[in-house]
Design a protein around this motif. Sequence first.
Motif: not given
Length: 257
Positions: A4-8, A13-15, A43-44, A191-193
């Motif tokens: 699910n792209p929306d869930q991902y 930003e964190a990912r 995107e990447h 990477y703190p979340v």
Amino acid sequence: MTWNPDQYHLFREARSAPVRDLHALIPDQAYDSVIDLGCGTGEHTLTLARRFPQAQVTGLDQSAEMLERAQAQQAPNLRFQQGDLGRLDGTYDLIHANASLQWVPDHPALLAHLWTHLRPGGVLAAQVPANHDHLSHRLLTDTALDFQDELGGYARFGTAHGASPVLPPARYAELLDTLGGVDITALSKVYPVLLSGADGLIDWTKGTALVPYLSRLTDDGQQRFLAAYRERLHAAYPGGRVYYAFTRTLFTARRPA
């Protein structure tokens, strides 16, 4: 697996932070052919295409849902295709893998396979999640074992605690050296979340770690699985804030010309 792209992208930003660090490790040199393994929504991959405009850049992913979203990323030298990174063909000057290799077992064999598709002078650059020992993943494994009959045996072969193929950074460095790699970098970074308690952890894992489990269950089974996992998380994290130490392993190496 059904992604699910929306869930991902709830935590876009964190990912994205680890892949930006990975891109900083990729040397600026001439690349004619670049492949992004497990490109997701692209995107990447687009970032790579813009950084290396003389290269033909291909985004490869198994998920039709992710690739449908990736078509929005446009550049003259960019294309996307559906495929399995474990069955890669062709040769490339840059093999890039952002949070995808963890879905493939036996990383010594996988790196050896990818190395055969790397041209002389080419670069392998990858980052993988290294959170399989985190309590949230341990509880995910415990929940999966309760559902092992419905999961068809996958309960013991997910990417959570006890089954992840991800190795320590030093081991990746050793493997890349054995393959003949030079200019090797291998490191681990946190990477703190900040998440909103147990429910925030559910939202986070629904984008990634929960996907292979939920994809193997009926709608009713998914709801029961989430309820059982949520109960464990609420017991472990009774407060309203979770400091999630999002840990990644990054490595790069160049194949001598």
